[in-house]
Design an enzyme around this catalytic site. Structure first.
Site, PDB file in Angstrom:
ATOM      1  N   ASP A   1      -7.959  -4.481   0.018  1.00 31.18           N
ATOM      2  CA  ASP A   1      -8.524  -4.976  -1.241  1.00 31.18           C
ATOM      3  C   ASP A   1      -8.188  -6.446  -1.475  1.00 31.18           C
ATOM      4  O   ASP A   1      -8.864  -7.130  -2.240  1.00 31.18           O
ATOM      5  CB  ASP A   1      -7.984  -4.159  -2.421  1.00 31.18           C
TER       6      ASP A   1
ATOM      7  N   HIS B   1       0.864  -1.183   0.000  1.00 32.87           N
ATOM      8  CA  HIS B   1       0.000   0.000   0.000  1.00 32.87           C
ATOM      9  C   HIS B   1       0.897   1.228   0.000  1.00 32.87           C
ATOM     10  O   HIS B   1       1.911   1.258   0.689  1.00 32.87           O
ATOM     11  CB  HIS B   1      -0.902  -0.009   1.238  1.00 32.87           C
TER      12      HIS B   1
END
Lengths: 380, 380
Positions: free
Chosen positions: A317, A261
């Protein structure tokens, strides 16, 4: 600062101050108005979290009862909106429909409130509530089924599943869906939230601003990551093939979706909760296939990265697509569901922008040609 | 640059390079791709100018014939779009409808083209052409009249007047309307164009980006200036009252609409052309009332400013409202007409953004509270 700071993509520029969201990427912490996402996921629900984002504080009993009631009575769709959903071309994407519906909805609110730049978005919760109903209705029509009117006795997440499926989800499913909405409701400045603020800074309406933000979220550089994770899981096909798939992807410098991320260097706190949901749902549904593949992908990926001295974790996700799948939600709805949730954060940012507004007006640097003569058509 | 440049409203920040528009505020010059607005207003038309903006060059005969044909065959509205226009609540603003329709239209294009981030907006000119048809249709329905299907033998501007009125405008009116669209088609970075580029930078579609830009243009800090000029003219009521009105406004530090421009220190070149149109139309229609009031406002305002050593000129908005009025266009359509025109510039910027894209991702500075404990409902 100088008059001519050039910052492509506005990189490194602080565009505004904000009190809404704090992300501590080093520690893997996320807070809405000071409350940790772990606490909100465990104790709160989407309606209360929306209240928190819009009012900056947790509601007392009277406040949440009245707020929740306002949200629930706004769930049903007007016949004209249902026509828009029904008539929308089958091959088109529901994000385009959502963007369109939000603008159109603004025709249906009290215009004296809505058209003032200082309109209180907190009174007209249509744009928060009806997104879920539109997404559910789109899915029903897409399957050739009828519209299911909303129920007022269910949470926002549970009612969405009910309207989409036509039958009530069990309590755990309802809690998972609603908590997924809580966990995606806000995440600081990003392209869609920034879009909402840019539009709001012209003193346009909250509907126009949210519609614009939906357009941004539709971009493949922004939304859609969890959809791509599930596509990856489908391609891998089985747990025993996952390690080889990941190794080959890395050898060929292909991206492994859902790992790492930009902001979180430690584990994304939402990913931890989402993984628990995925494991529990997989057990309850007797289908651990996605979970098993994902864990194998994670293991292989992390081993490969550790060889290079890097510690990279899965993000939210990575697990959310699997959760949605087990809730019976098709991939094409993943980004619309993101919008259903993030709309609460967008509204919070619109209100914050208005409280201390300056129109966003960056410059461009002209690098085109000098003045030239107009050449008549017959001489071209 | 440093990591933490704080630029509220992005003031003084250059967000991108651009080849499309050059504004020389000191000299009062405006160029699209190097061609002066005076030349374009005199020799070009909206279709050719749209071609110029999208392709970066003036078309030859074959190119403009094929481009113009593509635009003209796209003018008619699908029954579903007409339903949206017809069903839109009467008291709502047509800008909200426009924003909604553009998103909805994206469902009607070939999706293989449209959904790719590199989609060629130049092939699907729906979003340029149909805005005019929607605005005209909205006005017809608003007056309780029927939809007038488009004609292919008229210019873009003349066809708009035809669809709105139900009768063909004379040649001069058609030329004026079309040239107004030319003159508003592009004006560099501003909030709506910036919005279009922010959305495009996520690799969202051109429809989503334009829909978002329409939302920005609707903001009262952006569009709507010419509407406010006409409201001022209506308030003044007559030429003989204009001087006193302006003097009183200035004494009370109220803004006189349409005077001065953030960028143009010399006279806005579009204002010069627009003033000629207003004078000529006023003569042809035997109605110089608005023109007379405006000239008196200008004279008084400029005299007062000159006393302070300032030279401030009327801008394009000062005269355009009067022109639109004489063309039979009601005030509420002024900003929608701005969108009908500027859509060409937005598309040019979307294409330019894609050619050398970086997602716009400014930061925010967290100024909110520290982490706090979640308090259960019964203890609040």
């Amino acid at each position: 600062m100088t008059e001519t700071t050039y910052a492509k993509g506005l990189e490194g520029v602080v565009a505004a101050e904000s009190e809404i969201c704090r992300i501590d990427g080093e520690q893997g912490r996320l807070y809405y108005l000071g409350y940790s996402i772990q606490d909100l996921a465990r104790y709160s629900d989407f309606e209360e979290t929306t209240y928190l984002l819009l009012y900056g504080k947790l509601p007392n009993r009277g406040e949440i009862e009245s707020f929740s009631k306002r949200m629930r009575i706004s769930r049903d769709l007007a016949p004209e909106i249902l026509d828009m959903v029904r008539n929308f071309p089958k091959e088109a994407h529901p994000m385009e429909l959502l963007q369109s519906v939000v603008s159109y909805l603004s025709g249906y609110v009290q215009h004296k409130i809505q058209h003032s730049a200082t309109c209180n978005c907190r009174d007209t919760l249509h744009q928060v509530v009806q997104l879920a109903s539109v997404v559910a209705a789109w899915q029903r029509f897409h399957e050739g089924k009828d519209y299911i009117p909303p129920r007022q006795d269910l949470s926002h997440g549970a009612n969405f599943l009910y309207m989409m499926r036509g039958e009530e989800p069990d309590e755990y499913e309802g809690k998972v869906m609603d908590t997924c909405l809580v966990m995606h409701a806000e995440h600081g400045f990003n392209a869609s939230t920034f879009t909402a603020r840019v539009v709001a800074s012209t003193l346009s309406t909250c509907y126009c601003s949210i519609s614009a933000a939906i357009g941004s979220l539709y971009g493949s550089l922004h939304g859609g990551a969890n959809e791509r994770v599930i596509t990856m899981v489908e391609k891998i096909g089985g747990k025993d093939k996952a390690a080889a798939w990941v190794n080959q992807a890395l050898d060929n410098k292909r991206k492994v979706m859902g790992m790492g991320h930009r902001v979180y260097k430690a584990k994304d706190p939402r990913a931890i909760i989402m993984e628990e949901f995925l494991l529990e749902l997989s057990k309850r549904k007797n289908d651990t296939s996605s979970y098993d593949i994902l864990k194998e992908v994670e293991k292989t990926f992390r081993e490969r990265m550790e060889e290079k001295g890097k510690s990279i974790y899965p993000n939210v996700d990575f697990f959310s697509g699997g959760v949605y799948n087990l809730l019976g939600i098709p991939k094409i709805l993943f980004t619309p569901i993101f919008a259903m949730s993030r709309v609460a954060g967008w509204l919070a940012h619109i209100l914050e922008q208005r409280r201390d507004n300056r129109i966003y007006r960056p410059k461009s640097l002209y690098v085109g040609r000098d003045a030239r003569e107009y050449v008549p058509l017959e001489k071209r």
